[in-house]
Design an enzyme around this catalytic site. Structure first.
Site, PDB file in Angstrom:
ATOM      1  N   ARG A 149       0.992  -1.370  -0.111  1.00  0.00           N
ATOM      2  CA  ARG A 149       0.344  -0.191   0.350  1.00  0.00           C
ATOM      3  C   ARG A 149       0.463   1.380  -0.161  1.00  0.00           C
ATOM      4  O   ARG A 149       1.874   1.394   0.522  1.00  0.00           O
ATOM      5  CB  ARG A 149      -0.940   0.035   1.594  1.00  0.00           C
ATOM      6  CG  ARG A 149      -1.648   0.827   1.509  1.00  0.00           C
ATOM      7  CD  ARG A 149      -2.741   1.252   0.720  1.00  0.00           C
ATOM      8  NE  ARG A 149      -3.582   2.861   0.809  1.00  0.00           N
ATOM      9  CZ  ARG A 149      -4.644   2.460  -0.044  1.00  0.00           C
ATOM     10  NH1 ARG A 149      -4.999   2.026  -0.846  1.00  0.00           N
ATOM     11  NH2 ARG A 149      -5.434   4.221   0.464  1.00  0.00           N
ATOM     12  N   GLU A 193     -13.856 -19.880  28.757  1.00  0.00           N
ATOM     13  CA  GLU A 193     -12.576 -21.045  29.895  1.00  0.00           C
ATOM     14  C   GLU A 193     -12.473 -19.932  30.729  1.00  0.00           C
ATOM     15  O   GLU A 193     -11.217 -20.452  31.124  1.00  0.00           O
ATOM     16  CB  GLU A 193     -11.595 -21.509  28.263  1.00  0.00           C
ATOM     17  CG  GLU A 193     -12.137 -21.900  27.283  1.00  0.00           C
ATOM     18  CD  GLU A 193     -11.439 -23.239  26.874  1.00  0.00           C
ATOM     19  OE1 GLU A 193     -10.679 -24.082  27.706  1.00  0.00           O
ATOM     20  OE2 GLU A 193     -11.739 -24.093  25.605  1.00  0.00           O
TER      21      GLU A 193
END
Lengths: 418, 254
Positions: free
Chosen positions: A304, A400
């Site tokens: 870019r 978790e």
């Protein structure tokens, strides 16, 4: 690489389909570019082979579909079964019941690599693996023979049922009751946010057989077709869309007492031992997403151009990329160290697993988020995979065991007199 | 039933790596660069393992020539199902100069020593694109060859090979022993499974030197210079068809 350049230079971008970007992406993520973040450093030759298979599988079988699985909320049964054929269905389950018998570190390496292909699917596979291990480790010979082979081949899928609408972090206060009636337990209650619920065949359920607190909890294996077992609606989530999440409801659900893992009152212990490994696995999934994002960001910076030169000439972005790489390697080291400690059964294993989960999930989310920022407006488009990694990783800081609960575990370990 | 298949596997720079020429123009940069098994060699291994699974051959032996690192490539072949490996040790300047002539001499010597009656190679390597080793090996052994194979059928002691040629597909029938080179559409190589990777650790890789096989690896070629391909030049826009035709005529294109 030239193709990537043409794709990412603005104008032609909108003409490209997600599929072609997926192909470019899968070619980039498959081959580690920069050596300082190479995930194969320090591994044995055998571990490098495992990692290679996992990376190849992720690039060929998962990455091309990850956007579609997310968009259409597909539970990729066939792909996961293909993975199971390679031994990924019960990675740390013992070979006599169909598992691969590998170490926690081998497991971490494999999930990290698979996660570069699709984090959401890999995360589900890790939950499935955790359930298979729990039955393998705490089950009787009959239970192991009954369930593990099908789970290892992913002929059957498993779900882990601990959380309830009223008990998340305070897991030990769960209310789902299991009353002993003859040679059955009758379950009443509900579980929330269960990954795989509705699709899974085997549910590992933590329920109350005794009094209050953790010592009153037992672990029961409930099969899908059991009368009295039903599921809530499929939740609409920000990420993890390749796995269904539903409530699991028990209404006078009778489960054979022979399905109890271990003794009455051992359920909470079993659940927590499962989670130690589960935390390493989730952290490993975060590592994979972050690794893929760093590679994508790096490639973008070299292609870019703004202000007359490539973004890679901007010192701010160079420094930002360096920070991202540093966070990634630091996270990876923590996770692998925790895996080694758990494998050896060291005293610091539980705290280390919590630290690794806390650190890696936070850092890797930051990495993916920063990678998204580097893509500018394109980063926000669903044509680009980085946003999916960001969305998929966000929940790793929550489930978790929230990262807050991780702090509880670590501080308890520090402040308790030994 | 064919007793033994030799499969040649070459360690090459990975296909996705951007290859760079060394500053002194003597070759390409290989240090620290990701290497893997030549894709056509993977296809060759897969075909050999398939023959073994059909119980048409008894043993698959993977062979690679080069320094210590080629053992990784042999291990990958073992993890895919080869029974054992042979590492022909060639390093340093000899390895830099190693080409199809030397490798085919080595393969021919090994075929005699191991009493192989089928050799399967990739049609070409993606680093040098020579497409010569299979053909030279067959010539040295005076064996028939089926190159650019897109289908291989073993019937007793005859080999039916469908070859991809410029005009389409050509089917040839070869007497064994024979040499086959694998083309892209022959099969899709399998993933190594975790159990197979672990089993591969126990499989044997024996090490030999070219001298032990009576092969002289001295090169008959000298690389003078390696350069990048010329940069693509900008095109020219023309206004009319007449301009286009005259420009093409000027450039000697028509």
């Amino acid at each position: 690489m030239a193709l990537a350049g043409r794709l990412l230079n603005g104008f032609r971008l909108r003409q490209c389909t997600s599929r072609s970007i997926g192909l470019v992406f899968s070619s980039i993520q498959r081959r580690g570019i920069a050596s300082c973040i190479d995930p194969s450093i320090g591994l044995t030759d055998e571990q490098k082979e495992f990692q290679k298979v996992a990376f190849d599988f992720a690039a060929k079988e998962m990455a091309p579909h990850m956007a579609e699985w997310d968009d259409k909320e597909v539970f990729p049964v066939e792909t996961m079964r293909k993975a199971a054929q390679l031994g990924f269905g019960g990675i740390y389950v013992q070979p006599d019941v169909g598992g691969s018998g590998l170490s926690r570190l081998d497991t971490s390496i494999i999930f990290e690599a698979l996660s570069t292909g699709c984090t959401s699917t890999t995360a589900y596979m890790s939950i499935h693996n955790m359930c298979a291990w729990m039955i393998d480790t705490f089950g009787s010979p009959e239970q192991r023979k009954m369930y593990c082979p099908d789970l290892c081949s992913m002929q059957k899928f498993a779900s882990y049922c601990l959380t309830e609408p009223g008990s998340g972090s305070d897991a030990a206060s769960l209310l789902t009751s299991a009353q002993r009636k003859g040679d059955h337990y009758v379950l009443n209650g509900s579980k929330a946010f269960i990954s795989g619920a509705g699709e899974s065949d085997v549910y590992v359920v933590m329920c109350r057989t005794g009094g209050k607190g953790p010592k009153g909890i037992s672990c029961l294996v409930v099969e899908k077709s059991t009368p009295g077992l039903s599921f809530g609606k499929k939740e609409k989530k920000v990420g993890w869309n390749s796995q269904p999440t539903r409530a699991v409801i028990f209404e006078d659900c009778a489960v054979p007492a022979a399905n109890r893992l271990g003794q009455e009152g051992e359920g909470f212990n079993i659940a927590m031992k499962g989670l130690n490994g589960g935390r390493i696995n989730i952290a490993s999934c975060s590592l994979g997403a972050a690794h893929a994002s760093v590679q994508l960001a790096r490639e973008h910076l070299t292609v870019r151009k703004q202000f007359g030169e490539t973004l890679s000439k901007s010192q701010f972005l160079q420094f930002r990329l360096a920070e991202m790489a540093t966070r990634l390697v630091a996270s990876r080291l923590m996770v692998r160290q925790a895996a080694a400690s758990l494998q050896e059964g060291r005293d610091d294993a539980v705290a280390l697993c919590s630290m690794a989960k806390l650190f890696a999930t936070d850092e890797c989310f930051t990495i993916c988020n920063q990678a998204l920022q580097m893509f500018g407006g394109y980063g926000y488009l669903k044509d680009y995979p980085v946003q999916q990694f960001v969305r998929d990783l966000r929940v790793h800081q929550i489930l978790e065991g929230t990262n807050e609960v991780m702090r509880m575990i670590i501080s308890r370990s520090l402040l308790t007199d030994s | 039933m064919a007793a033994r298949v030799l499969v040649g596997v070459k360690r090459v720079i990975d296909y996705a790596v951007k290859v760079r020429v060394k500053p002194d123009n003597t070759g390409v940069v290989t240090d620290g660069v990701k290497h893997s098994m030549n894709p056509f060699c993977e296809i060759a291994v897969e075909e050999a393992v398939k023959l073994k699974e059909k119980q048409l051959v008894k043993e698959v032996v993977a062979v690679s020539c080069g320094p210590q690192q080629v053992q990784e490539t042999i291990r990958t072949a073992l993890a895919m199902g080869a029974d054992r490996g042979i590492h022909v040790e060639v390093s340093g300047k000899d390895y830099d100069a190693l080409g199809p002539l030397q490798v085919s001499k080595i393969m021919a010597a090994l075929a005699k020593k191991e009493e192989a009656n089928l050799i399967i190679l990739g049609k070409q390597a993606i680093d040098d694109d020579c497409n010569q080793t299979g053909q030279m090996t067959a010539a040295l052994l005076d064996w028939p060859q089926g190159t650019f194979a897109s289908e291989v059928v073993l019937e007793g002691d005859k080999l039916k090979v469908v070859r991809e040629v410029d005009g389409g597909l050509e089917t040839v029938k070869l007497d064994m022993p024979a040499v086959v080179t694998a083309d892209l559409r022959l099969n899709t190589p399998r993933y190594a499974t975790l159990p197979n990777i672990m089993k591969a650790k126990k499989k044997k890789i024996s090490v030999v030197k070219p001298g032990d096989l009576g092969v002289d690896v001295a090169s008959r070629l000298e690389v003078l210079r390696v350069e990048e391909p010329p940069q693509r030049k900008a095109g020219v826009k023309v206004e009319t068809v007449e301009d286009l035709v005259s420009k093409l005529k000027e450039g000697g294109r028509i």
